[in-house]
Design a protein around this motif. Structure first.
Motif, PDB file in Angstrom:
ATOM      1  N   SER A   7      -4.548  -2.342  -2.391  1.00 29.70           N
ATOM      2  CA  SER A   7      -3.373  -2.796  -3.128  1.00 29.70           C
ATOM      3  C   SER A   7      -3.324  -4.312  -3.085  1.00 29.70           C
ATOM      4  O   SER A   7      -3.994  -4.951  -2.281  1.00 29.70           O
ATOM      5  CB  SER A   7      -2.120  -2.245  -2.475  1.00 29.70           C
ATOM      6  N   GLY A  22       2.256   2.531  -2.563  1.00 30.18           N
ATOM      7  CA  GLY A  22       1.970   3.307  -3.768  1.00 30.18           C
ATOM      8  C   GLY A  22       2.772   2.847  -4.973  1.00 30.18           C
ATOM      9  O   GLY A  22       2.804   3.523  -5.995  1.00 30.18           O
ATOM     10  N   LYS A  23       3.394   1.688  -4.888  1.00 33.23           N
ATOM     11  CA  LYS A  23       4.251   1.212  -5.979  1.00 33.23           C
ATOM     12  C   LYS A  23       3.430   0.962  -7.235  1.00 33.23           C
ATOM     13  O   LYS A  23       3.708   1.525  -8.305  1.00 33.23           O
ATOM     14  CB  LYS A  23       4.956  -0.071  -5.532  1.00 33.23           C
ATOM     15  N   THR A  24       2.400   0.135  -7.092  1.00 34.89           N
ATOM     16  CA  THR A  24       1.577  -0.162  -8.262  1.00 34.89           C
ATOM     17  C   THR A  24       0.915   1.107  -8.791  1.00 34.89           C
ATOM     18  O   THR A  24       0.854   1.347  -9.997  1.00 34.89           O
ATOM     19  CB  THR A  24       0.501  -1.201  -7.891  1.00 34.89           C
ATOM     20  N   THR A  25       0.463   1.942  -7.869  1.00 32.28           N
ATOM     21  CA  THR A  25      -0.159   3.192  -8.305  1.00 32.28           C
ATOM     22  C   THR A  25       0.831   4.040  -9.081  1.00 32.28           C
ATOM     23  O   THR A  25       0.495   4.616 -10.121  1.00 32.28           O
ATOM     24  CB  THR A  25      -0.656   3.972  -7.078  1.00 32.28           C
ATOM     25  N   GLY A  84      -1.176  -6.455  -2.005  1.00 32.39           N
ATOM     26  CA  GLY A  84      -0.843  -7.045  -0.713  1.00 32.39           C
ATOM     27  C   GLY A  84      -1.952  -6.837   0.296  1.00 32.39           C
ATOM     28  O   GLY A  84      -2.273  -7.736   1.071  1.00 32.39           O
ATOM     29  N   GLY A 131       0.804  -1.208   0.000  1.00 27.23           N
ATOM     30  CA  GLY A 131       0.000   0.000   0.000  1.00 27.23           C
ATOM     31  C   GLY A 131       0.835   1.254   0.000  1.00 27.23           C
ATOM     32  O   GLY A 131       0.328   2.353   0.190  1.00 27.23           O
TER      33      GLY A 131
HETATM   34  N1  LIG Z   1      -8.332   3.564  -7.431  1.00 21.70           N
HETATM   35  C1  LIG Z   1      -8.047   3.741  -6.118  1.00 21.70           C
HETATM   36  N2  LIG Z   1      -8.925   4.365  -5.309  1.00 21.70           N
HETATM   37  C2  LIG Z   1      -8.657   4.549  -4.009  1.00 21.70           C
HETATM   38  N3  LIG Z   1      -7.534   4.151  -3.397  1.00 21.70           N
HETATM   39  C3  LIG Z   1      -6.625   3.533  -4.157  1.00 21.70           C
HETATM   40  C4  LIG Z   1      -6.837   3.289  -5.535  1.00 21.70           C
HETATM   41  N4  LIG Z   1      -5.750   2.636  -6.032  1.00 21.70           N
HETATM   42  C5  LIG Z   1      -4.899   2.477  -4.989  1.00 21.70           C
HETATM   43  N5  LIG Z   1      -5.418   3.031  -3.873  1.00 21.70           N
HETATM   44  C6  LIG Z   1      -4.757   3.099  -2.571  1.00 21.70           C
HETATM   45  O1  LIG Z   1      -3.451   3.604  -2.773  1.00 21.70           O
HETATM   46  C7  LIG Z   1      -2.545   2.901  -1.954  1.00 21.70           C
HETATM   47  C8  LIG Z   1      -1.398   2.384  -2.795  1.00 21.70           C
HETATM   48  O2  LIG Z   1      -1.831   1.271  -3.546  1.00 21.70           O
HETATM   49  P1  LIG Z   1      -0.761   0.444  -4.416  1.00 21.70           P
HETATM   50  O3  LIG Z   1      -1.488  -0.633  -5.124  1.00 21.70           O
HETATM   51  O4  LIG Z   1       0.036   1.389  -5.219  1.00 21.70           O
HETATM   52  O5  LIG Z   1       0.158  -0.179  -3.294  1.00 21.70           O
HETATM   53  P2  LIG Z   1       1.436  -1.060  -3.601  1.00 21.70           P
HETATM   54  O6  LIG Z   1       2.621  -0.278  -3.194  1.00 21.70           O
HETATM   55  O7  LIG Z   1       1.422  -1.580  -4.967  1.00 21.70           O
HETATM   56  O8  LIG Z   1       1.200  -2.217  -2.557  1.00 21.70           O
HETATM   57  P3  LIG Z   1       1.441  -3.776  -2.825  1.00 21.70           P
HETATM   58  O9  LIG Z   1       2.877  -4.015  -2.513  1.00 21.70           O
HETATM   59  O10 LIG Z   1       0.545  -4.439  -1.841  1.00 21.70           O
HETATM   60  O11 LIG Z   1       1.071  -4.031  -4.230  1.00 21.70           O
HETATM   61  C9  LIG Z   1      -3.303   1.773  -1.287  1.00 21.70           C
HETATM   62  O12 LIG Z   1      -3.539   2.142   0.060  1.00 21.70           O
HETATM   63  C10 LIG Z   1      -4.627   1.709  -1.998  1.00 21.70           C
HETATM   64  O13 LIG Z   1      -5.669   1.485  -1.067  1.00 21.70           O
END
Ligand SMILES: Nc1ncnc2c1ncn2[C@@H]1O[C@H](COP(=O)(O)OP(=O)(O)OP(=O)(O)O)[C@@H](O)[C@H]1O
Ligand SMILES: Nc1ncnc2c1ncn2[C@@H]1O[C@H](COP(=O)(O)OP(=O)(O)OP(=O)(O)O)[C@@H](O)[C@H]1O
Ligand SMILES: [Mg+2]
Ligand SMILES: [Mg+2]
Lengths: 324, 252, 239, 374, 355
Positions: C139, B39-42, C141, B37
Motif C-alpha cells: 500500500s 485496505g482503503k485503496t483496495t 503508506g 495497509g
Molecule cells: N495487487 C495486490 N496484490 C497483493 N497484495 C495487495 C495488492 N494490493 C494491495 N495488497 C495488499 O492489501 C493490503 C491493503 O492495501 P491498500 O493499498 O488497500 O492499503 P491502504 O489502506 O490504502 O493503505 P495506505 O493508507 O497505506 O494507502 C496491503 O497490505 C497490500 O499489501
C-alpha cells in the motif's frame, strides 16, 4: 515459496507425447537424444541473451553478431592448430578446441565492450531505439566480418575425433553433440550460481527499474551493466564456437539467422531465468526434431507455435524472474 | 446511492478487503480511515473496478456494476482520484484535463471514437477544461508537460481530472498527501463546494485527522480489511479501536 | 560545525532554471527541516545534493569535501542515505530484496544486521509482514515505510528524506518521529523536506524555508515556530 | 558513344549471394578479354561493361535492368545470380526489346514458361543438372531416395531427375525446409525408407546454400550401417570440403576446374591462378562462358547491336567455353553443354574432396526437355 | 489550408519549407529528374511515405511496437499480384485484389490487436516478429499460389503500362506513357492517404491514442475502453499499410517475399520513423524521402568516393559499393544518436527556442 515443477515436467511430457507419433522406439530415441543435445547448443548461444535481454532488458538484435564473431575467430584459431585438430586422439582435439573457445570469448568480450559503449549505452530503457541501433551495429559488424574473412562461406571442419556418432542399437548420437551437452551444463551451472549467490542479478533488475535509486544506494550501476553486457557477449562468442562447429560451415549472416530462434527461447523461458532459458531451448530442440520427423513442412513453424502455446499457458514465460 | 455488499478480495492467502458491506448516500461525505495497509485503496479499487472482487457486489442506484470494466463504471458515474499520482506525463496539463472532459461526453462519437473531426475544433470542451484548471489554481501551468510539474501540483491535477469527470460519486484517496499546508486548502475548498451541492456522494481516504474532523459527515474505519467502526465522526474518533489501532495514542 | 553546505547553488533542468543560488547549512548531528510551497525547489535541492542533478554554479560541500561534481554513487558511499519524493521502490523485487540492496555490506539476506532489522520491524510492522512479497503490491503508506526502512537499514552519517510522513497513519508517524530522534541521538545528521508542520516542529532543530529557488529564511526551529507572523509571510499560514 | 558497345552485367554483388556473384563477374571480365584477345573491342568498337548490384532482390534487379537499358543505353545485358531475380528481369528485356543472357540462374522456367524471345541462357538449367546426375546413377536394381530443399529450386531438380531416371527406381522424395540446420529427423526418415530395400541404395542430394546435409549424412555413417550411398551434383569449392568425407561418391557436376580438357579452360585456369593464386570456381566458368557467347555473337553481327540481328545471330549459335563447345538451341535459347560424371577422391593437397573424371556427358546424351511455348 | 492539415501545422519555418519542397519535388519528379531510375525512386518514396505514416499511427501514436507491419504491406502487394496474374491484367483484377487484401488484413489485424492486450509490450513485439517471419515462410511455401521464392510477375491495365504511349515525343525529357500516368495515380493516392492519416491522428480519437500510449491504466480509469481504441488503431494502420503494399505492386508489376515481406523492410520502416520523428506524420514523409533516396544512391556515392581514395589500402576497402551496407548500418547508429526526437522534433524545438 515452493519450487514450481510444472514447466520442468514439460520436457519429458513432450518427449512421451511424441513417442506414439514417431512409432519406432529406436528412431524416437535418436530423435530425443539429438533433440536434447540440439537444445543444449541452442541454450549456449541463447545464454548470453538471458543476461542482456532477460536481465538488462536490452533488445539486442546485435547479439547474433557476437555469435558469428565467435565462430569466425574459432575458425582462424583452429586453422592455426591444424595438426592438433587433424589428430585422431580426442584429447589433442579438445586441447585445440579449448583455446579456440577462449580466444573467441575474449574477442567477443572486447567487441562487446565497444558495442556497449557506443551502441547500447545511449539507449538503455528505450526498446525501440535499442532495436534500431543494435540492428545498425549488427550490420556494421557483419560487414567487418566480410572484410576480414571474406564474403564467401567458410568451412569449419570438426576435429577428427569429434566426428561420427556413437550407436546404441539402431539409435545414433553424434559425438560432437555429447561435447555440446557437457559445455552447456557447465555454462548453465556457472550462470545459475552467479545469479543466485551474488547480488548482481538483483542489482541489474533494480537498475533497470530505477537507475537513479540504485546509484543513490551507492552502487556504480554503469560499470555493472558494462560487465554483464560483456559477459553476455562472451557467452555469445562461446555459443558461436559451438554453433559454428555444429554447422561446420560459416557465413557472415549466420548470426542474424539464429536471432529469432534465441529470442524465442528466452521468451519461452521467461525473462531473466537461466533455468527457463534451458527449458525453452530443450523444448525447442525436441520440438524441431519431432516435427521434422513427423511433418517436415511444419518445422519452420514449430518453435513459433511452441512459443505462442507457452505464452497462452504462461503469458510471462515459464519461469519469469523479471515480470514485464 | 452507492452500495457494496460483502465486497471481498483475496491475494493468495491474504484477505485485503473482507466482506465489507456499506451504503453511501448522496449529499454525504464519508471519510474512510484506518492504518496503512488496512485496505482503503483496495476498497476503492474494487468499487472503481481496477481490481476484480473475489466475492461481493458493487451497485450504484440499484444498478449492479460488478461485471463492468473500469471505463464503463466511470461512465456510469463513479469518479476516482489516485493515491499515487497517475497521469499522462508527456501531455500538457490542459490536454490531461481536456481528455477527462471529453471522456464524459455522451455517445462514443462525442467521447473519442471520432476519427474525422479535429481535436482543436471542440472549443466547448477546451473551455470546460480551462474552467477546471482555474478552480484548482493550475491555469498558470496549463501548457507545461505534467512531467515537469512539482509533486504538489501533480496532486492538484490528479484532483482536477476527477472534477472534469463530473461523476456522481467522488472518491478521493489522500488528496492532500505531499501537498503543502498552504496549498492543501485549495483542494479542501473544492471538496467543501462539492459537499454544498447536496446531490454528490463523496468518499474520502485521509490520514490527517484535523481534515477528517472538519469535513466528514460520517467515518468508517477499516482494519485488516474489515469494517470495524461506522458512525458520527466524534464518536468514532473517540472509540478505543481508532485510538490505538490507528492513532496509536494508547502506546504514547 | 556543518556536515553539509550549499553555497550559491544554481541548478538547471534542461532549459529551465530551477534553483537561483541556494545557500543552506546542515549542522552536524542536528535535524534540519526544509520547508516551502509546492514548486519552491526543495526536491530539486535534495537531488542536487545527491548528484542526480548537477549544480551549474555554486558549491556543495559534504564534511569539508567538495561534492558539487561528484557522481551519485560516490556521494552515497560517503555515508549519505536518500529517500526520494517518489520513494524509489523497486516494485518487481520483494521487500527483502529491496532491503538487501540497501544494506551494502551484506551479500545475502542473512548477513543483514539482525538487531537493526528488529528495531525497524518494531517501528514499521508492514516491512516484516510482507518480507517476501513484491514491493510493488504494498500500500502507499507501506511503500513509504519501506523507503525509510531502506535508508536506515545500515548506519549512515547523513540521512536525507523527501517528505517522510507522506501518506502515513498518525501512529506510524509517531513511530517515525521516535526513530529519527533515536538516530539523532546516535549522532546521525538528518535533513528533511516536510509538509507536515506538526512533524517538523516535533523534530526540527533548525529550519530553512525555500521560495522559488532560493532559501528565504534560515534559523533555529524554536524561534521560527514561535514567530507566527514569519510563518504567515513565508508559508502562507501559521502553525 | 556510338562506337562503344555497352553491356550491362547485373549480379548479386552484395547480399546473400555475394560470393557467387563475384565469381561470375571475374569470369565474365576474363572471358571478354580472352575472347577479344585482350583488346576489349570487337570490330574496333569498345566493349563497355556496366556493373549493376541487384543485392539479390528481384524488385531491385528489375529496376536496375530497366535503368541499364534506358538510362545507360546498354545494348544487351547479362545476369543474374538468383533465379527469383532473373525471373523478375525477363519481362524487362521484352519491354525494352533488348537481349538478356541469363547466367547463372538455373530455374527451368527461365527458358521455360516464363521465357520470351529476348532471353538466352549460357548457364545450365535444373534439368541439365538433374539429367546428368541421372545418367551417372541410373542402373538396374538401384533404389534412389532424393533429398532436396522444399522450394522451387529443389522441386524443379527432383522433378527433372525423376523424369530422366529410366532403370533405377525412386523410392521416396524427401523435402526439408531450405533453412534446415538439424538434419537428424530428415535422415531418420530417409533411413526408414531405404534400410530394408534390396540392391544398391542411394540418397541423391540437391542442396544449395551454406548449411548442407553432407556432414550430418557422414556422421550418421549410412554406408557402414545400412549400405546407403550418398550422391550429389557439383558445388563451389568451399562447399566441397564436406565431400572429403565421401571418398568414392559419384555424381555429375556442371564444372570443376580439373575436369574439362580444352584450351579455353586451360587458359582460364592459368589466368585465374595468375591473378588470384587460386583455381577458378563454379561460377567463374559460367561468367566466362557468357562472355564468350557475347563476343562470338558480336563478331557474327560484325559489331552490330540491333537486337533482331543479335537474336538472329545467336539462335543456334555455337561458341567455345571452358566447358567445351556450347550451342544455343533455337527453340528455347538454352545453351546445350557437356556435364561431367565424377568420382570423389581424398587428396591431402586439397581442402576439398577432389572430383575425378569418370566420363564427360556430351550434350547429345541428355534429352533436355523443351518447356517454353513460342 | 489549415483545415486540410487538420490544424497540425508544421510549427517551424524550416519544416514548412522542406515539406513544400518535398511536395513540389514529387509532383514534378518525372520532369525534374528524368530517367527510369529517378522515377522508380520517386515512386518508392510515395509508397514508403504512406507505409511509414501508417506504421507511425501504431507506434508513434498508440505505442504498440509491432514487427508484423510488413505482413500487411505484403498482403496488399500479394493481393494485387495474385489477382492480376490469375485474372489477367485489368481494373477488375486490381479491385478484387485490393478488396480481398483489405479484407484479410482487417481480420488478421483485428486478431493481432486483440492479442496485443494479452501479453506485454516487448513480448508482443517479439511475437509479431516471429509471426511475421512465419508469414514470410508461408508465402514462399504456398508457391503454387504466391510463386514461392521467385514471386509473381504480372501485367497492369493497358492505361498504366509502359507500352501505352499517348504522345510520341518525350516532353521535358519524360516520355509520356502509361508509367507516367501510373506515377501520378500513385501520387494522388499517396497525398490523399497521408492527409487522411493526418486527420485521424489529430482527431479526438488520435488524442485518446496518445493518452493510452502515455498511461493505459489511467486512460481506462477516466472512461476510455482501451481495447476498442487499441484495436481500432491496429486495424486502421494495417489497412493503410495494405494500400501501400498495393501501390508497390502496381508500380513494380512484380511481387515476392523479399520485396514486400522481408524483415529488412520492417527495420527500414522503424529507422525512417525514428529519423523523421515519432508521432508526427510529417516526420514519416521527410524520413521516407531521405532514407529511400539515400538507400538508392548510396552505392553510386560510394563508387565516387571509392575512386577518390583508390589506392589507400584500408579506406579503399571501406569506400566501395560492395560495402554499402556498412554505411547503412552507420546511418542507423548515427540517426539514433543525432535525432533522438527525429528531424521534425529537432526543427520544432529550434523554432520554439527562437521564440
Ligand atoms: N495487487 C495486490 N496484490 C497483493 N497484495 C495487495 C495488492 N494490493 C494491495 N495488497 C495488499 O492489501 C493490503 C491493503 O492495501 P491498500 O493499498 O488497500 O492499503 P491502504 O489502506 O490504502 O493503505 P495506505 O493508507 O497505506 O494507502 C496491503 O497490505 C497490500 O499489501
Ligand atoms: N523534470 C523537470 N523538468 C522541468 N521542470 C521541473 C522538473 N522537475 C521540477 N521542475 C520544476 O522545478 C520547480 C521546483 O520543483 P521541486 O520538485 O523541487 O519543487 P518542490 O519544492 O519539491 O515542490 P513539492 O513540495 O510539490 O514537491 C518546479 O517549478 C517544477 O516545475
Ligand atoms: Mg491507500
Ligand atoms: Mg518535492
Amino acid at each position: 515459496m515452493s519450487f514450481d515443477w510444472k514447466p520442468l515436467a514439460l520436457v519429458p511430457v513432450l518427449a512421451l507425447l511424441a513417442l506414439p507419433l514417431v512409432g519406432s522406439p529406436s528412431t524416437w530415441l535418436t530423435l530425443t537424444v539429438a533433440g536434447l543435445a540440439m537444445g543444449m547448443i541452442v541454450f549456449i548461444i541463447a545464454s548470453g541473451l538471458t543476461l542482456v535481454f532477460g536481465l538488462m532488458d536490452v533488445l539486442n538484435f546485435g547479439h547474433g553478431l557476437f555469435i558469428a564473431l565467435g565462430a569466425f575467430v574459432a575458425s582462424s584459431v583452429l586453422g592455426l592448430m591444424a595438426d592438433w585438430t587433424g589428430s585422431q586422439e580426442l584429447w589433442r582435439n579438445l586441447v585445440a578446441v579449448f583455446p579456440a573457445m577462449l580466444v573467441a570469448m575474449a574477442v567477443a568480450a572486447a567487441v562487446g565492450l565497444a558495442f556497449e559503449r557506443f551502441i547500447v549505452r545511449p539507449v538503455y530503457g528505450q526498446h525501440l531505439k535499442q532495436i534500431l541501433i543494435t540492428m545498425g551495429g549488427m550490420i556494421i559488424g557483419e560487414e567487418f566480418i566480410k572484410m576480414v574473412w571474406g564474403p564467401a562461406q567458410l568451412p569449419l571442419p570438426l576435429p577428427e575425433a569429434l566426428r561420427g556418432s556413437l550407436f546404441i542399437g539402431e539409435a545414433a548420437i553424434s559425438r560432437y553433440r555429447l561435447l555440446a551437452v557437457a559445455v552447456g551444463l557447465v555454462v548453465f551451472v556457472a550462470l545459475a550460481w552467479l545469479l543466485s549467490r551474488t547480488k548482481i542479478g538483483l542489482l541489474i533488475r533494480a537498475g533497470v527499474q530505477d537507475r537513479e535509486m540504485v546509484e543513490s544506494l551507492g552502487y556504480r550501476i554503469g560499470r555493472l551493466f558494462v560487465g554483464v553486457f560483456v559477459a553476455g557477449s562472451a557467452l555469445a562468442g562461446l555459443g558461436g564456437v559451438m554453433w559454428g562447429l555444429f554447422q561446420q560451415n560459416l557465413v557472415p549472416q549466420m548470426g542474424a539467422q539464429v536471432n529469432v530462434l534465441i529470442f524465442i527461447v528466452i521468451i519461452i523461458g521467461g525473462l531473466g531465468s537461466t533455468l527457463g532459458a534451458l527449458i525453452g531451448a530443450l523444448l525447442v530442440g525436441l520440438m524441431v526434431n519431432y516435427v521434422g520427423f513427423v511433418l517436415p513442412v511444419a518445422t519452420q513453424f514449430a518453435s513459433i507455435a511452441l512459443m505462442v502455446a507457452v505464452l497462452m499457458w504462461r503469458p510471462q514465460g515459464v519461469y519469469p524472474v523479471v515480470k514485464v | 446511492m452507492l452500495e457494496t455488499r460483502d465486497l471481498t478480495v483475496r491475494f493468495g492467502g491474504h484477505v485485503a478487503v473482507n466482506a465489507v458491506s456499506c451504503r453511501f448516500a448522496p449529499g454525504t461525505l464519508t471519510a474512510i480511515v484506518g492504518p496503512n495497509g488496512a485496505g482503503k485503496t483496495t476498497y476503492f479499487n474494487l468499487i472503481s473496478g481496477q481490481l476484480k472482487a473475489t466475492a461481493g457486489t458493487v451497485a450504484l442506484n440499484g444498478r449492479d456494476l460488478s461485471g463492468l470494466a473500469p471505463s464503463a463504471r466511470t461512465r456510469a458515474g463513479l469518479g476516482r482520484a489516485f493515491q499515487l499520482t497517475n497521469l499522462f506525463p508527456h501531455l500538457t496539463v490542459l490536454e490531461n484535463v481536456r481528455l477527462a472532459v471529453q471522456a464524459t461526453q455522451e455517445g462514443p462519437h462525442r467521447r473519442g471514437l471520432n476519427l474525422w473531426s479535429i481535436w482543436s475544433d471542440h472549443r466547448d470542451l477546451t473551455a470546460r477544461a480551462d474552467a477546471i484548471l482555474i478552480e484548482v489554481a493550475l491555469k498558470a501551468r496549463e501548457h507545461d508537460t505534467v512531467a515537469s510539474l512539482p509533486h504538489g501540483d501533480q496532486r492538484k491535477l490528479e484532483v482536477a481530472l476527477l472534477m472534469a469527470l463530473e461523476p456522481q460519486v467522488f472518491m478521493f484517496d489522500e488528496p492532500t498527501a505531499g501537498m503543502n499546508a498552504a496549498e492543501a486548502p485549495v483542494i479542501l475548498d473544492l471538496i467543501r463546494k462539492l459537499k454544498r451541492d447536496r446531490s454528490k456522494t463523496i468518499l474520502l481516504v485521509e490520514h490527517k485527522m484535523d481534515v477528517v474532523r472538519e469535513l466528514a459527515d460520517r467515518i468508517i474505519v477499516l482494519v485488516n480489511g474489515q469494517l470495524v467502526a461506522d458512525g458520527e465522526p466524534a464518536e468514532v474518533i473517540a472509540s478505543p479501536i481508532v485510538q490505538e489501532a490507528y492513532l496509536g495514542v494508547a502506546k504514547a | 560545525m556543518n556536515l553539509l553546505e550549499l553555497k550559491g547553488v544554481h541548478t538547471h533542468i534542461g532549459a529551465y532554471h530551477i534553483l537561483h543560488g541556494v545557500d543552506l547549512v546542515v549542522p552536524q548531528g542536528q535535524v534540519t527541516m526544509l520547508l516551502g510551497r509546492n514548486g519552491a525547489g526543495k526536491s530539486t535541492t535534495l537531488r542536487t545534493v545527491m548528484g542526480l542533478w548537477h549544480a551549474s554554479q555554486g558549491r556543495v560541500v559534504l564534511a569539508g569535501q567538495d561534492i558539487t561534481a561528484a557522481a551519485t554513487p560516490q556521494i552515497a558511499a560517503l555515508g549519505v542515505a536518500y529517500v526520494p519524493e517518489n520513494m524509489g521502490i523497486f516494485a518487481d523485487l520483494t521487500v527483502k530484496e529491496n532491503m538487501l540492496l540497501a544494506a551494502r555490506a551484506a551479500r545475502r539476506a542473512d548477513q543483514m544486521d539482525a538487531g537493526r532489522l528488529q528495531w525497524i520491524f518494531k517501528m514499521f510492522p508492514a516491512v516484516e509482514k510482507f518480507w517476501n512479497h513484491p514491493a510493488g503490491k504494498l500500500s502507499g503508506g507501506q511503500k513509504q515505510m519501506l523507503a525509510v526502512a531502506r535508508a536506515i537499514v545500515e548506519p549512515r552519517r547523513l540521512l536525507i528524506v523527501d517528505e517522510p510522513s507522506k501518506g502515513l497513519a498518525p501512529a506510524i508517524i509517531d513511530n517515525m518521529i521516535d526513530a529519527f530522534a533515536e538516530l539523532k541521538a546516535q549522532g546521525v545528521t538528518i535533513l528533511l523536506v516536510e509538509q507536515n508542520l506538526h512533524f517538523a516542529r516535533r523534530l526540527g532543530d533548525s529550519v530553512a524555508v525555500m521560495d522559488n529557488g532560493r532559501v528565504v529564511h534560515a534559523g533555529a526551529m524554536a524561534a521560527f515556530s514561535a514567530d507566527a507572523a514569519l510563518q504567515q509571510s513565508l508559508l502562507g499560514l501559521a502553525l | 558513344q556510338s562506337k562503344d558497345i555497352r553491356i550491362a552485367h547485373v549480379y548479386g554483388k552484395t547480399g546473400a549471394l555475394e560470393a557467387y556473384g563475384k565469381q561470375t563477374q571475374t569470369g565474365f571480365m576474363m572471358g571478354l578479354s580472352y575472347a577479344t584477345g585482350g583488346t576489349m573491342a570487337v570490330n574496333g568498337k569498345k566493349l563497355v561493361v556496366i556493373e549493376k548490384d541487384d543485392q539479390g532482390k528481384p524488385d531491385l534487379g528489375k529496376s536496375l535492368l530497366a535503368t541499364a537499358y534506358a538510362d545507360d543505353k546498354a545494348d544487351l545485358a547479362v545476369g543474374t545470380t538468383g533465379s527469383g531475380v532473373a525471373l523478375a528481369m525477363l519481362p524487362v528485356a521484352e519491354e525494352y526489346k533488348k537481349v538478356l543472357i541469363v547466367e547463372p540462374a538455373v530455374a527451368d522456367s527461365i527458358t521455360g514458361d516464363k521465357w520470351n524471345k529476348y532471353i538466352f541462357r549460357t548457364g545450365r538449367n535444373s534439368s541439365q543438372d538433374a539429367i546428368s546426375n541421372a545418367v551417372a546413377l541410373d542402373k538396374e536394381g538401384t533404389t534412389i531416395v532424393t533429398l532436396a530443399q522444399d522450394w522451387a529450386f529443389g522441386r524443379d531438380g527432383v522433378k527433372a531427375f525423376k523424369d530422366a531416371v529410366k532403370k533405377a527406381k525412386i523410392g521416396h522424395e524427401e523435402y526439408l525446409p531450405p533453412t534446415t540446420t538439424d538434419f537428424t529427423a530428415g535422415i531418420q526418415r530417409i533411413v526408414d525408407q531405404l534400410k530394408d530395400k534390396p540392391g544398391r541404395k542411394v540418397v541423391w542430394v540437391v542442396w544449395a546454400g551454406a548449411t548442407t546435409p553432407f556432414n550430418a549424412l557422414a556422421d550418421a555413417d549410412l554406408q557402414k550401417r545400412f549400405g546407403i550411398e550418398v550422391s550429389t551434383g557439383g558445388n563451389i569449392l568451399p562447399a566441397m570440403t564436406a565431400y572429403k568425407r565421401f571418398p568414392g561418391m559419384e555424381g555429375a557436376t556442371y564444372y570443376y576446374f580439373g575436369l574439362p580438357k580444352n584450351p579455353v579452360n586451360e587458359a582460364m585456369v592459368a589466368a585465374h591462378y595468375k591473378e588470384f593464386k587460386t583455381p577458378p570456381d563454379f561460377f567463374t566458368a559460367g561468367g566466362f562462358s557468357a562472355a564468350m557467347a557475347v563476343v562470338t555473337a558480336l563478331k557474327k553481327t560484325g559489331g552490330e547491336t540491333a537486337t533482331n540481328k543479335l537474336i538472329a545471330a545467336m539462335e543456334g549459335m555455337s561458341f567455345e567455353t571452358p566447358k567445351g563447345t556450347m550451342t544455343f538451341r533455337k527453340e528455347d535459347h538454352q545453351a546445350m553443354q557437356s556435364m561431367y560424371h565424377f568420382r570423389i577422391k581424398q587428396d591431402p593437397a586439397f581442402a576439398w574432396g577432389v572430383p575425378e573424371l569418370v566420363r564427360e556427358i556430351k550434350p547429345e546424351e541428355m534429352q533436355v526437355p523443351i518447356r517454353n511455348k513460342r | 489550408m489549415s483545415r486540410i492539415l487538420s490544424h497540425d501545422l508544421p510549427r517551424s519555418r524550416w519544416l514548412a519549407v522542406i515539406l513544400v519542397a518535398l511536395l513540389l519535388g514529387l509532383a514534378f519528379a518525372p520532369f525534374l529528374f528524368p530517367g527510369v531510375k529517378a522515377l522508380n525512386v520517386a515512386a518508392k518514396v510515395l509508397v514508403f511515405v504512406v507505409l511509414v505514416a501508417s506504421f507511425d499511427l501504431l507506434l508513434g501514436y498508440t505505442g504498440i511496437v509491432s514487427f508484423a507491419h510488413t505482413m500487411f504491406f505484403g498482403i496488399g502487394a500479394y493481393g494485387v499480384a495474385i489477382a492480376s496474374s490469375r485474372m489477367g491484367a485489368g481494373w477488375d483484377a486490381l479491385a478484387v485484389g485490393v478488396g480481398a487484401a483489405l479484407a484479410l488484413s482487417f481480420v488478421l489485424s483485428l486478431a493481432i490487436g486483440l492479442f496485443s492486450l494479452r501479453v506485454r509490450a516487448i513480448f508482443f513485439a517479439m511475437i509479431t516478429l516471429a509471426v511475421a517471419s512465419a508469414f514470410q515462410t508461408l508465402a514462399s511455401q504456398l508457391s503454387s499460389f504466391t510463386g514461392g521464392e521467385d514471386g509473381l510477375t504480372f501485367k497492369m491495365p493497358e492505361l498504366i503500362s509502359p507500352s501505352f504511349e499517348f504522345a510520341e515525343e518525350p516532353f521535358l525529357g519524360a516520355s509520356l506513357d502509361g508509367r507516367l500516368l501510373c506515377y501520378y495515380g500513385l501520387f494522388v493516392l499517396a497525398v490523399g492517404l497521408v492527409l487522411a492519416l493526418l486527420r485521424i491522428v489529430n482527431s479526438p480519437f488520435g488524442r485518446v491514442l496518445q493518452a493510452i500510449r502515455e498511461n493505459e491504466f489511467r486512460a481506462e480509469a477516466i472512461g476510455y475502453r482501451v481495447v476498442v481504441y487499441r484495436t481500432t488503431a491496429a486495424v486502421l494502420s494495417a489497412l493503410f499499410a495494405t494500400l501501400a503494399g498495393a501501390m508497390l505492386a502496381i508500380w513494380l508489376r512484380y511481387n515476392g517475399p523479399d520485396t514486400s515481406l522481408s524483415f529488412e523492410i520492417m527495420v527500414d520502416i522503424l529507422l525512417i520513423v525514428v529519423i523523421g520523428g515519432m508521432g508526427t506524420v510529417y516526420g514519416a514523409a521527410i524520413g521516407a524521402t531521405l532514407f529511400v533516396v539515400a538507400q538508392s544512391y548510396l552505392q553510386d556515392l560510394l563508387r565516387l568516393a571509392g575512386e577518390a581514395v583508390a589506392g589507400v589500402p584500408w579506406l579503399a576497402a571501406v569506400f566501395t559499393p560492395d560495402r554499402w551496407l556498412l554505411w547503412l548500418g552507420l546511418l542507423f547508429v548515427l540517426s539514433v544518436y543525432h535525432f533522438p526526437t527525429g528531424i521534425v522534433g529537432r526543427l520544432r524545438a529550434r523554432a520554439l527556442a527562437r521564440r
